[in-house]
Design a protein around this motif. Structure first.
Motif, PDB file in Angstrom:
ATOM      1  N   SER A  86     -74.966 -19.986  25.115  1.00  0.00           N
ATOM      2  CA  SER A  86     -75.958 -20.538  24.196  1.00  0.00           C
ATOM      3  C   SER A  86     -75.352 -21.633  23.339  1.00  0.00           C
ATOM      4  O   SER A  86     -75.695 -21.795  22.181  1.00  0.00           O
ATOM      5  N   LYS A  87     -74.434 -22.374  23.903  1.00  0.00           N
ATOM      6  CA  LYS A  87     -73.818 -23.498  23.210  1.00  0.00           C
ATOM      7  C   LYS A  87     -73.982 -24.740  24.073  1.00  0.00           C
ATOM      8  O   LYS A  87     -74.055 -24.639  25.288  1.00  0.00           O
ATOM      9  N   PRO A  88     -74.012 -25.910  23.438  1.00  0.00           N
ATOM     10  CA  PRO A  88     -74.197 -27.129  24.222  1.00  0.00           C
ATOM     11  C   PRO A  88     -72.917 -27.549  24.943  1.00  0.00           C
ATOM     12  O   PRO A  88     -72.415 -28.649  24.753  1.00  0.00           O
ATOM     13  N   ARG A  91     -71.711 -26.050  31.840  1.00  0.00           N
ATOM     14  CA  ARG A  91     -71.196 -24.860  32.532  1.00  0.00           C
ATOM     15  C   ARG A  91     -69.948 -25.206  33.307  1.00  0.00           C
ATOM     16  O   ARG A  91     -69.044 -24.378  33.457  1.00  0.00           O
ATOM     17  N   ARG A 229     -74.755 -21.971  35.746  1.00  0.00           N
ATOM     18  CA  ARG A 229     -75.923 -22.595  35.143  1.00  0.00           C
ATOM     19  C   ARG A 229     -77.172 -21.739  35.315  1.00  0.00           C
ATOM     20  O   ARG A 229     -78.061 -21.729  34.483  1.00  0.00           O
ATOM     21  N   THR A 232     -78.391 -15.357  34.659  1.00  0.00           N
ATOM     22  CA  THR A 232     -79.246 -14.747  33.656  1.00  0.00           C
ATOM     23  C   THR A 232     -78.467 -13.607  33.013  1.00  0.00           C
ATOM     24  O   THR A 232     -78.253 -12.576  33.629  1.00  0.00           O
ATOM     25  N   PRO A 233     -78.038 -13.810  31.769  1.00  0.00           N
ATOM     26  CA  PRO A 233     -77.201 -12.785  31.150  1.00  0.00           C
ATOM     27  C   PRO A 233     -78.025 -11.547  30.820  1.00  0.00           C
ATOM     28  O   PRO A 233     -78.721 -11.518  29.838  1.00  0.00           O
TER      29      PRO A 233
ATOM     30  N   PHE C  51     -82.610 -18.783  29.066  1.00  0.00           N
ATOM     31  CA  PHE C  51     -81.745 -17.878  29.804  1.00  0.00           C
ATOM     32  C   PHE C  51     -82.434 -17.227  30.966  1.00  0.00           C
ATOM     33  O   PHE C  51     -81.845 -16.410  31.666  1.00  0.00           O
ATOM     34  N   LEU C  52     -83.681 -17.577  31.168  1.00  0.00           N
ATOM     35  CA  LEU C  52     -84.425 -16.995  32.272  1.00  0.00           C
ATOM     36  C   LEU C  52     -85.405 -18.066  32.714  1.00  0.00           C
ATOM     37  O   LEU C  52     -86.097 -18.647  31.885  1.00  0.00           O
ATOM     38  N   PRO C  53     -85.454 -18.365  33.974  1.00  0.00           N
ATOM     39  CA  PRO C  53     -86.438 -19.367  34.381  1.00  0.00           C
ATOM     40  C   PRO C  53     -87.800 -18.714  34.541  1.00  0.00           C
ATOM     41  O   PRO C  53     -87.901 -17.586  35.016  1.00  0.00           O
ATOM     42  N   TRP C  67     -84.753 -24.595  30.507  1.00  0.00           N
ATOM     43  CA  TRP C  67     -83.929 -23.935  31.533  1.00  0.00           C
ATOM     44  C   TRP C  67     -82.927 -24.931  32.107  1.00  0.00           C
ATOM     45  O   TRP C  67     -83.242 -26.072  32.349  1.00  0.00           O
ATOM     46  N   LYS C  68     -81.729 -24.453  32.341  1.00  0.00           N
ATOM     47  CA  LYS C  68     -80.691 -25.262  32.973  1.00  0.00           C
ATOM     48  C   LYS C  68     -80.389 -26.530  32.177  1.00  0.00           C
ATOM     49  O   LYS C  68     -80.102 -27.558  32.752  1.00  0.00           O
ATOM     50  N   HIS C  70     -78.111 -27.364  29.013  1.00  0.00           N
ATOM     51  CA  HIS C  70     -77.272 -26.823  27.946  1.00  0.00           C
ATOM     52  C   HIS C  70     -77.344 -27.644  26.667  1.00  0.00           C
ATOM     53  O   HIS C  70     -76.952 -27.178  25.610  1.00  0.00           O
ATOM     54  N   ASN C  71     -77.843 -28.878  26.742  1.00  0.00           N
ATOM     55  CA  ASN C  71     -77.905 -29.683  25.521  1.00  0.00           C
ATOM     56  C   ASN C  71     -78.960 -29.196  24.549  1.00  0.00           C
ATOM     57  O   ASN C  71     -78.927 -29.534  23.370  1.00  0.00           O
ATOM     58  N   TYR C  73     -79.185 -26.492  23.323  1.00  0.00           N
ATOM     59  CA  TYR C  73     -78.628 -25.566  22.339  1.00  0.00           C
ATOM     60  C   TYR C  73     -78.161 -26.258  21.079  1.00  0.00           C
ATOM     61  O   TYR C  73     -77.757 -25.586  20.125  1.00  0.00           O
TER      62      TYR C  73
END
Lengths: 237, 298, 303
Positions: A86-88, A91, A229, A232-233, C51-53, C67-68, C70-71, C73
């Motif tokens: 959950s950080k920018p 991956r 990427r 799903t955690p 975290f889930l599509p 989804w997918k 990361h920016n 965040y």
């Protein structure tokens, strides 16, 4: 590469029992070398056979399993990887940073002790270097492979174990066709090429081996990033 | 007419609930129940389908060669120049299967309880920590014993049907079973001890395999390099003390006069030492396990 | 400001549909996601957090897919429900690492500020594995706040909190909402949502059941007829006596029981015993038929 991820991974992996095991393994190699030195003198051929069996066949895959899965497996298992995800941070960067820690541990506690062992037991510098490079190549590919496995499945250790024990030790020694798909054989080719002829025996051509090692490493790292990427955690079930 | 208080706060319906007035089994009953439950768990019974794959796969791997050999013995009418099949060495030759079995099932037996916090559930019954340890040891040892002894039995049956000398075969098979007891006690002791040190199953598996397999490879390679290369067989024989497999093999060779499955034979006079060390390792691992569970935080 | 858009979003796991065709917009202010356990709140929050599509549909933040990505965040902070954190770090190290991973210019300062906000600065030098549940929750909150996100997603944040911690958290979230941040938190307890949220979205069995101002929904719920099931020794007579009183909206005779719809339940609670006593009818059982949250919500769904 991200310094924070490296720091956290190193702390988590090497700070606990896993770290103790890793350091013990490295020390064990040195102890064995000293013991061998005091008990006998080996020819280059015998030394190659010894280190080939102990280091390349057994130590490197097990080490890769311990640090490769250990770099990311426990976090995925209990779900705490979500804090990292959950950080920018891309991956791919996460995977590469964790790989750095795994590789560092491999070099420090498996490859270097192997090289030292070769020298202690009376091997020439050339031989020690050859086996060191081979061990490094094997270790690197194992780390990537097992880290990828840890991202793909919760049963990474068992599958990795099956690969290391059954495939590498048994099948690839017995079934000629399977040798091309054995990381150990690739590493042996590299070592064989660097050492005096006749000391080692390898079955895979050097060009093919190097291609597979480098390709496997790069591809494995990339694919691990891709799988991370879409991870799903979920956490504990 | 009197009226009860209207709108009562609640009603308890009689749905046939009864307290349990019968006999309650004591500590030994609980211990036995834990033992059977764990033993079943070792083979994946009572769990999901996926956890049966490895135990039963390994059982298959262990049994198949025995069945084939037994068939050959029966059909061929003998085992060649010797009069008994190699009972005692069987476990040693297929030791990788035993390694994997212990490595996977020991964490299954103890690490999961620590990981998911079910230990307090066990300990809040009239079950002491010692009882828990005894039950787990018995279960895994029993499971490994079954894994090793069944092929020996199959070989024996094959020899009987092929009408090989009964006395010799019975003795050899009997000694091999005794050897199987030692094997299973040592492997499960080591495996459980390592598994109990971590609540992470994956790490337990890797650590156990490392201890069992790496020690064997190191000792064998050392013996191979020192013994044959330089003629120092005697000294190299002593190295067999440092790996469970060679240790047990040495005991079997000395005590039961069995053939060897290791690289080097046991030096003369070393037999009793091997036996002593074996018993010490077994006893020591059990004691350490008990100590570990005395200290572990529930 | 940051707005989360969920559009025709569904998510299924095999045969189980966890989220069923939900379309909603979550804007600045505090939104409460309300629903019984298993209603799909966690699934929805995971989807909002990237975290889930979604199986179908889209989830976007200001138009960008979550989804997918990361920016995203940089703008979102997530406080997950499950407790798992990096046990071997201290609270301070964890907050600091979060700050560093967000690429903040002065991570140390941001970390200590975040820890102060959740009142964890004293305990920050102990390892997280030695923390209580509430402390772990607070340190997770600090790590989510360290980059001052415009969107904050909290999954059941009040779970396991003692009253003092709850007040503290409510206060904190109120301030954030007043600052114009988008805060979404989930809960299955009406009162929690009541105290805090300006808007609530109700999720039942994966479906989007209600939304809007909390007070309106609350009023709808207390205005609903209350249903009771009564067993007496003369149901029919009781029915005729009750229906003559204004607090009863309807009666229905079932097999051996009487189903009553009461429109003013306070008055009904007083009327029932009185008229039963006057008519000489013995009451054996009076039980409410719709007190569960589920039935309250299902009433809402019907509406």
């Amino acid at each position: 590469m991200n310094r924070t991820v490296i720091r956290i991974t190193a702390q988590g992996m090497l700070g606990g029992r896993r770290g103790i095991l890793v350091v013990t393994l490295g020390t064990l190699v040195l102890v064995v070398a000293v013991l061998m030195r005091s008990l006998s003198t080996l020819s280059d051929r015998e030394l190659a056979e010894f280190l080939g069996a102990v280091s390349l066949t057994m130590l490197m895959p097990l080490f890769g399993l311990i640090v490769g899965t250990g770099a990311i497996g426990p976090e995925i298992d209990d779900g705490s990887v979500i804090h990292l995800l959950s950080k920018p941070v891309s991956r791919a960067t996460i995977v590469q940073s964790k790989l750095v820690v795994a590789l560092g541990a491999t070099i420090a506690f498996a490859v270097l002790p192997t090289v030292a062992a070769a020298l202690i037991m009376g091997g020439s510098a050339g031989l020690a270097l050859a086996i060191g490079v081979g061990a490094f190549a094997a270790g690197a590919v194992y780390c990537v492979l097992f880290m990828l496995l840890a991202i793909l499945t919760r049963h990474a250790v068992i599958i990795g174990l099956a690969y290391a024990l059954i495939w590498e030790s048994l099948v690839s020694s017995l079934v000629p066709g399977a040798r091309e798909i054995s990381i150990r054989q690739w590493a042996l080719s590299v070592t064989d090429a660097m050492a005096e002829p006749g000391v080692f025996t390898s079955h895979v051509g050097l060009v093919l081996a190097v291609t597979l090692i480098v390709g496997g490493f790069v591809l494995g790292t990339w694919y691990a990033g891709e799988r991370l990427r879409v991870l799903t955690p979920v956490g504990e079930e | 007419m009197s009226q009860p208080d209207a709108a009562p706060a609640g009603v308890i319906h009689d749905i046939g609930y009864r307290g349990y007035q019968g006999d309650r089994l004591g500590r030994s009953g609980i211990r036995f129940a834990l033992f059977t439950h764990s033993l079943r768990g070792v083979f994946g019974l009572g769990r999901s389908g996926r956890s049966k794959v490895i135990p039963f796969g390994l059982v298959g791997v262990m049994l198949l060669p025995a069945v084939i050999i037994a068939a050959i013995v029966i059909i061929g009418g003998g085992v060649g120049p010797v009069s008994t099949p190699a009972y005692a060495q069987y476990a040693g030759q297929l030791t990788a299967a035993t390694w994997i079995f212990v490595a996977v099932q020991a964490p299954q037996a103890v690490s999961l309880d620590m990981r998911f916090g079910t230990l307090p559930l066990y300990m809040s019954r009239p079950l002491t920590r010692g009882d828990y340890v005894v039950a787990k040891i018995a279960a895994l040892t029993g499971g490994v014993f079954l894994l090793i002894a069944t092929p020996i039995l199959i070989l024996y049956l094959g020899a009987v049907f092929a009408e090989l000398p009964l006395g010799e075969n019975s003795a050899a098979a009997g000694w091999a079973i005794l050897g199987a007891v030692l094997y299973s006690a040592m492997f499960s002791g080591i495996g459980l001890l390592i598994a109990s040190l971590t609540s992470r199953r994956g790490f337990g598996i890797a650590a156990i395999i490392t201890v069992l397999a790496l020690s064997y490879v190191i000792v064998s390679s050392m013996q191979g390099a020192i013994g044959h290369g330089m003629g120092e067989e005697r000294l190299a024989g002593w190295l067999g003390l440092f790996s469970p497999n060679t240790l047990l093999d040495g005991v079997q060779v000395w005590a039961f006069d069995a053939g060897s499955s290791s690289v080097l034979p046991v030096p003369d006079g070393a037999g009793p030492v091997f036996l002593l060390v074996t018993l010490l390792v077994i006893g020591g691992s059990y004691a350490a396990l008990a100590a570990r569970y005395r200290k572990v935080r529930l | 400001m940051a707005t989360l858009e969920v559009s025709a979003c569904s998510r299924w796991f095999g045969n189980v549909v966890a989220v069923n065709d939900v379309t909603m917009t979550i804007g600045p202010g505090i939104t409460g996601l309300l629903g019984p356990n298993g209603a799909g709140k966690s699934t929805l929050i995971h989807m909002l957090g990237g975290f889930l599509p979604p199986s179908t549909g889209t989830v976007t933040l200001d138009g960008e897919q979550v989804w997918k990505n990361h920016n995203v965040y940089r703008t979102i902070g997530l406080v997950p429900e499950r407790e798992a954190t990096y046990d071997f770090l201290t609270g301070w190290q964890f907050a600091l690492a979060s700050a560093e991973l967000h690429g903040l210019d002065n991570p140390g300062e941001a970390a200590s500020r975040a820890l102060e906000t959740v009142a964890m600065q004293d305990a920050a030098h102990r390892k997280i594995r030695d923390y209580s549940k509430g402390m772990k929750q607070r340190v997770k909150m600090a790590s989510a706040l360290v980059h001052e996100p415009a969107v904050l997603l909290l999954d059941e944040p009040f779970n396991g909190m003692d009253p003092r911690q709850r007040l503290h958290l409510i206060d904190l979230l109120r301030k954030m909402g007043a600052n114009g941040r988008t805060v979404l938190f989930s809960s299955h307890i009406l009162e929690e949502v009541e105290q805090l949220a300006n808007r609530i979205d109700v999720l039942i069995a994966g479906r989007y059941a209600a939304s809007g101002d909390f007070r309106t929904i609350r009023r709808l719920m207390t205005d609903r007829p209350h249903r009771y099931v009564v067993r007496s020794d003369d149901n029919r007579a009781l029915a005729s006596v009750l229906i003559s009183d204004g607090s009863t909206a309807g009666v229905r005779l079932g097999d051996g029981v009487l189903h009553i719809d009461a429109s003013e339940f306070l008055r009904f609670a007083e009327v029932l015993p009185r008229v039963a006593r006057e008519a000489g009818i013995r009451l054996y059982e009076v039980s409410p038929a719709d007190e569960s949250l589920e039935s309250v919500f299902s009433y809402l769904v019907e509406k």
